[in-house]
Enzyme design. Sequence first.
Site, mmCIF file in Angstrom:
data_model
loop_
_atom_site.group_PDB
_atom_site.id
_atom_site.type_symbol
_atom_site.label_atom_id
_atom_site.label_comp_id
_atom_site.label_asym_id
_atom_site.label_seq_id
_atom_site.Cartn_x
_atom_site.Cartn_y
_atom_site.Cartn_z
ATOM 1 N N PHE A 118 0.896 -1.314 0.392
ATOM 2 C CA PHE A 118 -0.374 0.077 -0.399
ATOM 3 C C PHE A 118 0.811 0.936 -0.455
ATOM 4 C CE2 PHE A 118 -3.188 -2.567 1.983
ATOM 5 C CZ PHE A 118 -3.091 -3.820 1.705
ATOM 6 N N PRO B 27 1.875 13.436 13.462
ATOM 7 C CA PRO B 27 1.145 14.432 13.222
ATOM 8 C C PRO B 27 0.695 15.533 12.120
ATOM 9 C CG PRO B 27 2.051 14.231 15.304
ATOM 10 C CD PRO B 27 2.506 13.494 14.235
ATOM 11 N N GLN B 28 1.661 15.387 11.576
ATOM 12 C CA GLN B 28 1.939 16.270 10.418
ATOM 13 C C GLN B 28 1.298 15.270 9.185
ATOM 14 O OE1 GLN B 28 4.826 19.434 9.166
ATOM 15 N NE2 GLN B 28 5.082 18.556 7.273
ATOM 16 N N GLU B 29 1.219 14.327 8.969
ATOM 17 C CA GLU B 29 0.919 13.702 8.212
ATOM 18 C C GLU B 29 -0.609 13.060 8.447
ATOM 19 O OE1 GLU B 29 0.390 9.065 5.943
ATOM 20 O OE2 GLU B 29 1.904 9.455 8.033
ATOM 21 N N GLN C 232 -26.598 10.595 -2.444
ATOM 22 C CA GLN C 232 -27.750 10.391 -2.534
ATOM 23 C C GLN C 232 -28.400 11.556 -3.058
ATOM 24 O OE1 GLN C 232 -28.710 7.655 -1.453
ATOM 25 N NE2 GLN C 232 -31.214 7.663 -1.269
#
Length: 381
Positions: free
Chosen positions: A158, A242-244, A338
Site C-alpha cells: 500500500f 501528526p503532520q501527515e 444520494q
Amino acid sequence: MNRTLYTDDHHAFRETVRSFLERSVIPFLGRYAEEGILPREFWLEAGEIGMLGLAVPEEYGGAGADDFRFNAVLTEELAKVNLALSTAVGIHADTTAPYLVEFGSEQLRQRWLPGVVSGEVVLAIGMTEPSGGSDLAASKTTAVRDGDSWVVNGSKTFISNGFTADLVITAVRTSPEKKARGITLFAIPATAPGFHRGRRLDKVGQRESDTAELYFEDVRLTDADIVGEVDRGFIQMMQMLPQERIIGAVGNVAQARQILEETLEYAKQREAFGSAIGSFQHNKFVLAELFTRIDVTQAYVDQCVNAHAQGALSDVDAAKAKWWAADVQNEILDHCVQLHGGYGFMNEYRVARAWRDARVTKIWAGSNEIMKELIGRDLGL
C-alpha cells in the site's frame, strides 16, 4: 464564517497553485486516471513553480518557508481538484521530505533534496507491511549488519507513489529484541540492487495516483543511507505522524466542501415533481446540516493547522482532526451521492469519483479506530 487562518501571501500562493492546476493538470486528469499514474512531467512542472519544496531549506533549492500554512493552501487546492493529487504530493512533500530535512545527514540532504524540490526525485515512505497494517511496531522487514554494510530483506505494501518513487524512506527492524525501539529508517534508492517493485495495486479509488508493493532482497546499504540514528526510527515516525495526519485532514475537508458546494448548485437546478429538489424540506434540512458540519469541522482543522505552524500541535489533537475530518468527509459525500440520485453513481459525475476516492481516508495514516485508541489513552482509559 470567514476564515482568518491565511494572510495575503498565502492567498497569492493559492492563485499560483490554481493557475498551475487549470493550465497543466485539470485538462489531463482523464489520462492520469486511465494510466493510473502521475507522469513525470507533472512532478517536474510542480517543482518548477515551487510546489514540492515549501519546507525545504533554501540551500537545497527549496523555498525555506517556515510556515506550514503554505503546505495547507497547496493541499486544499489539490484536493478540490482531485484527492489523488493531494495524496501523491502530500506523501512526497509533506510526509516524506521532512524526514530528510529533520533527520537526514548533510550528505543525504545534499544528495537528494535538490531533486526532491525540482521533481526529478519522487519520494515515497515505506511503513505498512502485509501483516502489520497500522501496527508500525510489528515491522518484519529487517536490516542485518554485514561488515560495513546493512543487508535489507522484507516487503512493504500500500505504498503511495511506490511505483514511481526514486527514493523510499523505509522503516526496517535493526534490533528485533528491542521491538518498537529497534526500528531504523533507511533512504533506499529505487536503483539499489535487490529493490523490486511488485504489481501496481488496483485501488477502488484515487486511480490517478500509483500505489505499489515493494520488495527488498539482500539490498545492501551503508551507514550513509540511515535517516537519523540506528534504532530511533519509531520515535522519529511518532514525531512526524501528526503532520501527515493534519495534512490529510486539510485535504479531506477541502474535497468535501468542494463537492458539497457543487451538490448545492445541482440541488438548485435539478427539478422533480415541478420543483428544484433543494426546495424539498428533507433535502433542505440535509444540506443545512452538511454545511454546518463542514464549517464546524473547518474551524477545528484550521485551529490545528495554526497550532502546527507554531509547533504546538499535539499527537492527540492531530488524531482528533484526522478521524473526525475523514468521518465528516465520508458522511457528506455519501449524502451528496444520494442527492444526485442515479447520476451520483455514475463515474462521469465528479461526486461519484469523489465519494469513491474518499473512502480510504478512514483507513490510512492510522485507521480511525487507531486514532480513537490514541485519544482514549490520553483520557487515561
